[in-house]
Design a protein around this motif. Structure first.
Motif, PDB file in Angstrom:
ATOM      1  N   MET A   1      -7.347   5.766  -4.211  1.00  0.00           N
ATOM      2  CA  MET A   1      -6.288   6.068  -5.186  1.00  0.00           C
ATOM      3  C   MET A   1      -5.465   7.269  -4.738  1.00  0.00           C
ATOM      4  O   MET A   1      -4.248   7.266  -4.837  1.00  0.00           O
ATOM      5  N   VAL A   4      -3.247   6.125  -1.981  1.00  0.00           N
ATOM      6  CA  VAL A   4      -2.111   5.354  -2.507  1.00  0.00           C
ATOM      7  C   VAL A   4      -1.073   6.317  -3.062  1.00  0.00           C
ATOM      8  O   VAL A   4       0.127   6.189  -2.811  1.00  0.00           O
ATOM      9  N   LYS A   7       0.733   8.113  -0.248  1.00  0.00           N
ATOM     10  CA  LYS A   7       1.621   7.165   0.421  1.00  0.00           C
ATOM     11  C   LYS A   7       2.889   6.962  -0.411  1.00  0.00           C
ATOM     12  O   LYS A   7       4.007   6.988   0.112  1.00  0.00           O
ATOM     13  N   ARG A   8       2.716   6.793  -1.710  1.00  0.00           N
ATOM     14  CA  ARG A   8       3.873   6.556  -2.589  1.00  0.00           C
ATOM     15  C   ARG A   8       4.788   7.769  -2.632  1.00  0.00           C
ATOM     16  O   ARG A   8       6.014   7.643  -2.629  1.00  0.00           O
ATOM     17  N   SER A  12       8.600   7.675  -1.419  1.00  0.00           N
ATOM     18  CA  SER A  12       9.742   7.897  -2.311  1.00  0.00           C
ATOM     19  C   SER A  12      10.492   9.164  -1.916  1.00  0.00           C
ATOM     20  O   SER A  12      11.709   9.250  -2.120  1.00  0.00           O
ATOM     21  N   SER A 224       3.042  11.722 -14.088  1.00  0.00           N
ATOM     22  CA  SER A 224       2.434  13.054 -14.101  1.00  0.00           C
ATOM     23  C   SER A 224       3.350  14.020 -13.362  1.00  0.00           C
ATOM     24  O   SER A 224       4.185  13.611 -12.552  1.00  0.00           O
ATOM     25  N   TYR A 227       3.300  13.697  -9.663  1.00  0.00           N
ATOM     26  CA  TYR A 227       3.948  12.510  -9.134  1.00  0.00           C
ATOM     27  C   TYR A 227       5.469  12.651  -9.144  1.00  0.00           C
ATOM     28  O   TYR A 227       6.164  12.012  -8.347  1.00  0.00           O
ATOM     29  N   ILE A 228       5.987  13.488 -10.043  1.00  0.00           N
ATOM     30  CA  ILE A 228       7.434  13.728 -10.078  1.00  0.00           C
ATOM     31  C   ILE A 228       7.819  14.746  -9.022  1.00  0.00           C
ATOM     32  O   ILE A 228       8.815  14.607  -8.322  1.00  0.00           O
TER      33      ILE A 228
ATOM     34  N   ARG B  71      -1.539  18.658 -21.478  1.00  0.00           N
ATOM     35  CA  ARG B  71      -0.501  18.059 -20.642  1.00  0.00           C
ATOM     36  C   ARG B  71      -0.949  16.766 -19.949  1.00  0.00           C
ATOM     37  O   ARG B  71      -0.246  15.767 -19.950  1.00  0.00           O
ATOM     38  N   ASN B  75       0.589  12.712 -20.576  1.00  0.00           N
ATOM     39  CA  ASN B  75       1.105  11.668 -19.693  1.00  0.00           C
ATOM     40  C   ASN B  75       0.466  10.315 -20.014  1.00  0.00           C
ATOM     41  O   ASN B  75       1.144   9.294 -20.073  1.00  0.00           O
ATOM     42  N   ARG B  79       2.272   6.812 -21.606  1.00  0.00           N
ATOM     43  CA  ARG B  79       2.233   5.496 -20.973  1.00  0.00           C
ATOM     44  C   ARG B  79       1.915   4.402 -21.975  1.00  0.00           C
ATOM     45  O   ARG B  79       2.080   3.219 -21.687  1.00  0.00           O
ATOM     46  N   LYS B  94      17.365   4.186  -7.933  1.00  0.00           N
ATOM     47  CA  LYS B  94      16.362   3.166  -7.679  1.00  0.00           C
ATOM     48  C   LYS B  94      16.893   1.807  -8.147  1.00  0.00           C
ATOM     49  O   LYS B  94      17.643   1.730  -9.125  1.00  0.00           O
ATOM     50  N   PHE B 102       8.330   2.041 -10.603  1.00  0.00           N
ATOM     51  CA  PHE B 102       8.031   3.463 -10.801  1.00  0.00           C
ATOM     52  C   PHE B 102       7.152   3.664 -12.031  1.00  0.00           C
ATOM     53  O   PHE B 102       6.182   4.423 -11.998  1.00  0.00           O
ATOM     54  N   GLU B 105       3.725   2.603 -11.092  1.00  0.00           N
ATOM     55  CA  GLU B 105       3.091   3.588 -10.208  1.00  0.00           C
ATOM     56  C   GLU B 105       2.640   4.796 -11.014  1.00  0.00           C
ATOM     57  O   GLU B 105       1.554   5.319 -10.820  1.00  0.00           O
ATOM     58  N   ALA B 106       3.516   5.238 -11.929  1.00  0.00           N
ATOM     59  CA  ALA B 106       3.179   6.400 -12.748  1.00  0.00           C
ATOM     60  C   ALA B 106       1.922   6.137 -13.557  1.00  0.00           C
ATOM     61  O   ALA B 106       1.135   7.040 -13.827  1.00  0.00           O
ATOM     62  N   ASP B 111      -0.723  -1.541  -5.801  1.00  0.00           N
ATOM     63  CA  ASP B 111       0.446  -2.178  -5.190  1.00  0.00           C
ATOM     64  C   ASP B 111       0.466  -3.683  -5.463  1.00  0.00           C
ATOM     65  O   ASP B 111       1.520  -4.281  -5.642  1.00  0.00           O
TER      66      ASP B 111
END
Lengths: 308, 226
Positions: A1, A4, A7-8, A12, A224, A227-228, B71, B75, B79, B94, B102, B105-106, B111
């Motif tokens: 994970m 991944v 990589k993402r 991006s 998260s 991730y941003i 926090r 998140n 979701r 995008k 996205f 992924e978030a 994949d």
């Protein structure tokens, strides 16, 4: 994970870099400017150091011996002087050597050489050229030479002349100038580095300001903070690396040109050679600074917009 | 499922956006909130997304006080909610595909899931042929359908639609509402705010009417009354 995720993030970061072409271009411009300032400062300080070194090298104390002084006495004195901790180097020029030098120097001057031939023997004096480690140490060396009674032997004077007092004022002023030049140089370097770093940070902050709506959308989708943020940092890293490469490549022709200009008054220094031999070190400094500037300023800039 | 407990919001300039709001929304409901601009509809929804904090009172989502979430839990919580806005709020750099990917992924999806689900969900909103278009290459109705696809792709418990038809023509409006109705029929709770009388009358569901930061009506089978 985790893989991944990494990589993402990297992917991006690359995509953002490519798609925000204009933003990337402006960021690279700013970071490149800053790195240009850094590199220029590096070479400027090398240049000044070499000049200051050359000037320092020209300063010395010359001890002229009486023509009657014997060589063993002179060499003995040379040894004592060399043992002083302020002294970096003592050069002995014997009377014969002085005569040879004189003849070479005046080889086109017939009348002088003729005059020399008419004299009985060698009229020139033996000399000790004394170099101190620091220009400020000359006066203490001179004091030592004057107080030392080795300068005369068996009541006949060994030393005829020490040319320190003639040069004293010049030496004193020079050592002051060297001192303040070094201090000023350091202050200027700190100032320019600070200014360019602040400009870069603020520019990248403004650039990322345009992404604040995007960041808030990402937050709403539930991304998260990590991730941003990290794609921005990856883009920042790329700004840094590309800027560093541009700077490193551009400095080759620049130094080549500068070398031609300075060749007139600094024959010993070759900046292109210096660049080539120290390339590894300069590469690390410039690329490191570029990565640091790009990544850290992106990191800090995004942080502002993550607090929703 | 959702419970507003005496929620008030006063902004720094002493303007009161919400005063003493209390109501409950059950799971699988389709609730419309109507009211003039400035009545407090958007503020009410922002409370639910924790974009705004109440000055007093609290908002519960399945008996968890939203504004006391840490926090990282926030998140996760977000979701579970899909959001749709009047101004679409797609990521401009995008493609339609990547916008939806996205969100997945978030949410930490693999994949394989992304490759399987994104075309599927775009097919659901009739955008199967516009996978690789950027938002600026899409019409208003198409953008909103991408936004809906993004909102539903993680199978949220709740969808918040803040004036989703505000920028759309009647045909697209009808289409968007039809899609939302379908999503609701499949079991997702929906909160919708709108100005559009036709939308409310066509839905014929629960309508909460707001005025000046207060709830003035709450009808099980409501009409647009203002």
């Amino acid at each position: 994970m985790i893989w991944v995720g990494i990589k993402r993030v990297i992917k991006s970061g690359f995509i953002n870099f490519w798609r925000n072409g204009f933003v990337s271009f402006s960021s690279i411009m700013v970071v490149t400017m800053t790195l240009f300032v850094f590199t220029s400062l590096i070479f400027l300080s090398i240049l000044t150091n070499s000049y200051l070194g050359q000037i320092k090298d020209k300063v010395d104390i010359n001890v002229y011996f009486a023509t009657t002084a014997s060589e063993p006495d002179i060499l003995a004195l040379k040894k004592t002087i060399e043992s002083l901790e302020q002294v970096s180097h003592v050069e002995y020029i014997s009377r014969d050597q002085a005569l040879k030098d004189f003849k070479i120097k005046h080889q086109d001057d017939e009348s002088t050489l003729q005059g020399l031939d008419e004299l009985d023997g060698n009229p020139l004096q033996a000399v000790l050229n004394i170099k101190a480690k620091e220009p400020s140490q000359y006066s203490s060396i001179a004091k030592f030479l004057e107080s030392k009674n080795t300068l005369s032997k068996n009541d006949s004077t060994l030393v005829e002349n020490i040319n320190f007092h003639k040069n004293k004022q010049i030496i004193d002023r020079l050592s002051k100038i060297l001192d303040s030049a070094t201090k000023l140089g350091i202050a200027l370097i700190i100032f320019f580095v600070l200014v360019s770093v602040i400009i870069t940070f603020n520019t990248i902050r403004i650039i990322i300001f345009t992404s604040r709506d995007e960041i808030s959308v990402m937050k709403l989708v539930g991304a998260s903070n990590r991730y941003i943020r990290w794609p921005f940092v990856v883009s920042g890293l790329m700004y840094g690396i590309i800027s560093a490469l541009i700077t490193l490549i551009a400095f080759y022709p620049i130094l080549y040109y500068v070398n031609k200009v300075i060749a007139n008054f600094s024959p010993g220094l070759n900046l292109v050679d210096y660049y080539a031999t120290n390339f590894g070190q300069i590469f690390l400094i410039i690329t490191g600074s570029g990565i640091f500037l790009g990544a850290v300023s992106s990191y800090l800039a995004v942080r502002r917009y993550l607090r929703i | 499922m959702i419970y507003y407990d005496k929620v008030s919001k006063t902004y720094a300039d002493n303007s009161e956006a919400l005063s003493d709001i209390s109501f409950t929304i059950e799971a699988k409901e389709f609730v419309s909130i109507v009211g003039h601009s400035g009545a407090g509809k958007t503020t009410l929804l922002k409370m639910l997304l924790a974009e705004e904090k109440p000055t007093s009172g609290s908002v519960f989502f399945e008996s968890v006080n939203i504004h006391k979430l840490k926090r990282n839990k926030m998140n996760r919580f977000r979701r579970r909610i899909g959001t749709i806005f009047q101004d679409f709020r797609l990521l401009p750099n995008k493609t339609a595909y990547e916008n939806i990917a996205f969100a997945m992924e978030a949410a930490g999806r693999t994949d394989e899931e992304i490759r399987a689900d994104v075309p599927h969900v775009l097919e659901l909103v009739d955008l199967g042929k516009k996978l690789w278009n950027f938002p600026h290459e899409l019409s208003g109705g198409e953008k909103q359908r991408v936004a809906i696809a993004r909102a539903i792709v993680n199978q949220p418990d709740l969808i918040i639609a803040d004036e989703p038809t505000g920028n759309l023509d009647p045909i697209n409006t009808h289409e968007i509402i039809r899609i939302l109705k379908k999503i609701n029929d499949l079991g997702t709770t929906i909160i919708l705010t709108t100005h559009n009388r036709g939308v409310i009358d066509a839905l014929g569901g629960r309508v909460i009417t707001m005025e000046g930061g207060r709830i003035v009506r709450d009808d099980k089978k409501g009409k647009y009354v203002l």
